[in-house]
Design a protein around this motif. Sequence first.
Motif, PDB file in Angstrom:
ATOM      1  N   LEU A  81     -25.540  32.730 -17.144  1.00 43.71           N
ATOM      2  CA  LEU A  81     -24.430  33.574 -16.713  1.00 43.71           C
ATOM      3  C   LEU A  81     -23.715  34.102 -17.941  1.00 43.71           C
ATOM      4  O   LEU A  81     -23.848  33.537 -19.035  1.00 43.71           O
ATOM      5  CB  LEU A  81     -23.416  32.777 -15.869  1.00 43.71           C
ATOM      6  N   SER A  82     -22.918  35.139 -17.753  1.00 49.01           N
ATOM      7  CA  SER A  82     -21.931  35.541 -18.739  1.00 49.01           C
ATOM      8  C   SER A  82     -20.623  35.741 -17.997  1.00 49.01           C
ATOM      9  O   SER A  82     -20.604  35.844 -16.762  1.00 49.01           O
ATOM     10  CB  SER A  82     -22.338  36.832 -19.451  1.00 49.01           C
ATOM     11  N   LEU A  83     -19.527  35.787 -18.733  1.00 49.53           N
ATOM     12  CA  LEU A  83     -18.246  36.015 -18.065  1.00 49.53           C
ATOM     13  C   LEU A  83     -18.211  37.389 -17.409  1.00 49.53           C
ATOM     14  O   LEU A  83     -17.489  37.606 -16.442  1.00 49.53           O
ATOM     15  CB  LEU A  83     -17.094  35.862 -19.068  1.00 49.53           C
ATOM     16  N   GLY A  84     -19.006  38.303 -17.913  1.00 48.74           N
ATOM     17  CA  GLY A  84     -19.066  39.637 -17.326  1.00 48.74           C
ATOM     18  C   GLY A  84     -20.117  39.807 -16.249  1.00 48.74           C
ATOM     19  O   GLY A  84     -20.273  40.918 -15.717  1.00 48.74           O
ATOM     20  N   SER A  85     -20.838  38.736 -15.901  1.00 48.64           N
ATOM     21  CA  SER A  85     -21.886  38.837 -14.877  1.00 48.64           C
ATOM     22  C   SER A  85     -21.333  39.361 -13.568  1.00 48.64           C
ATOM     23  O   SER A  85     -20.237  38.982 -13.144  1.00 48.64           O
ATOM     24  CB  SER A  85     -22.535  37.471 -14.649  1.00 48.64           C
ATOM     25  N   ASP A  86     -22.098  40.218 -12.912  1.00 49.75           N
ATOM     26  CA  ASP A  86     -21.724  40.782 -11.614  1.00 49.75           C
ATOM     27  C   ASP A  86     -21.892  39.722 -10.540  1.00 49.75           C
ATOM     28  O   ASP A  86     -23.004  39.236 -10.293  1.00 49.75           O
ATOM     29  CB  ASP A  86     -22.603  41.994 -11.319  1.00 49.75           C
ATOM     30  N   VAL A  87     -20.802  39.349  -9.900  1.00 47.52           N
ATOM     31  CA  VAL A  87     -20.844  38.308  -8.867  1.00 47.52           C
ATOM     32  C   VAL A  87     -21.761  38.723  -7.729  1.00 47.52           C
ATOM     33  O   VAL A  87     -22.478  37.897  -7.134  1.00 47.52           O
ATOM     34  CB  VAL A  87     -19.422  38.011  -8.351  1.00 47.52           C
ATOM     35  N   GLY A  88     -21.789  40.026  -7.412  1.00 45.83           N
ATOM     36  CA  GLY A  88     -22.629  40.511  -6.323  1.00 45.83           C
ATOM     37  C   GLY A  88     -24.107  40.299  -6.536  1.00 45.83           C
ATOM     38  O   GLY A  88     -24.887  40.328  -5.574  1.00 45.83           O
ATOM     39  N   SER A  89     -24.520  40.056  -7.784  1.00 45.33           N
ATOM     40  CA  SER A  89     -25.929  39.773  -8.057  1.00 45.33           C
ATOM     41  C   SER A  89     -26.333  38.394  -7.542  1.00 45.33           C
ATOM     42  O   SER A  89     -27.522  38.119  -7.373  1.00 45.33           O
ATOM     43  CB  SER A  89     -26.206  39.852  -9.563  1.00 45.33           C
TER      44      SER A  89
END
Length: 336
Positions: A81-89
């Motif tokens: 993960l990254s802090l900028g990862s898209d939650v919708g993914s």
Amino acid sequence: MLEGESFDQQSAAVRAYSDLVDTGFTGDLAVSQPGLADRIFYGAANPEEAEVRTIEGWPWASVTKQVIAVLVMREVEDGRLSLGSDVGSFVPALAGKDLSVEDLLRHRSGLPNPDDTPLDDSGVPSFYTEEDDPLAFCTSDIGEKPAPGEWSYNNCDYIVLGALLEETTGSSLDLLLAQGIGLDANWFNTSFLRKGSQRSFPARDEESAQAIAGYGAAGALVGPLDDLLLFDRALMDGILLDDDALARMWNGDPALGNMALGQWAFAAPLAGCENPVRIIERRGAIGKYQMRNIILPDRGIAVAIATDQPDYEFGEVWTGNGTLHDLLATLACGWN
């Protein structure tokens, strides 16, 4: 006493607890100090009650969020993960909503708020006692994100993070907790309270237990205070997160009231210390229960406090007075 002067840390812990009791506090205090065995003061508990608290512990309430944040940062550390990862993914119901992992960690999501649901017969928002599909509720009717520099506290943020962790890892939260933190921090008595569980804790009643279980990844951990100190110590010692991940998690944003990721991080003056002391603070409260978990990473000190006094006033450390300030000043600076 000035910073740098020596003082008896063990006596400071006893004095801090005595002063706490003098304010009318009833509950437990746990203290971890460098070079000393961790200590737990059990209030007015008789030996039998103290034994139960050692094993079964207290509801951690929103201190649970601090633990979830660590699990998230472990995934960031490992590159999944990254802090900028898209939650919708990872959570399909949120696809296309422009929602990041950091938005959830910092309460900037715009998700529905469980606290806004109608009260049940016991006066608790019905989400916590009656909702059969928490994730479906939390991913419905998405609103606008808070304006820049603002945030809106919302338990759905961490319920969604819990679902995201399970999807990312292919594991249950219970297993992640046991294997991802329990083994590394050397705890084994802390777990999520599930509906129908008969696990005991101080002043337990069925209404409280049902409500606590309904908080899920936002507040349903129950465990002894010695497990919480082990968690704190494992953070300070770099066991749970490496230096970079820990620094990112403990980076308080002044624009958001010093909110970090799952906790608050700030420097505050403490009586008896020459310079402000860095403080990591996480509060929890559900119903009659209050919890405080405080880490002073530069001093190697951790403090966990639990009570079933819903109206007990801990005060604000940054004001330079109040119960919590005085307790930390005694432990860190030898102040009295």
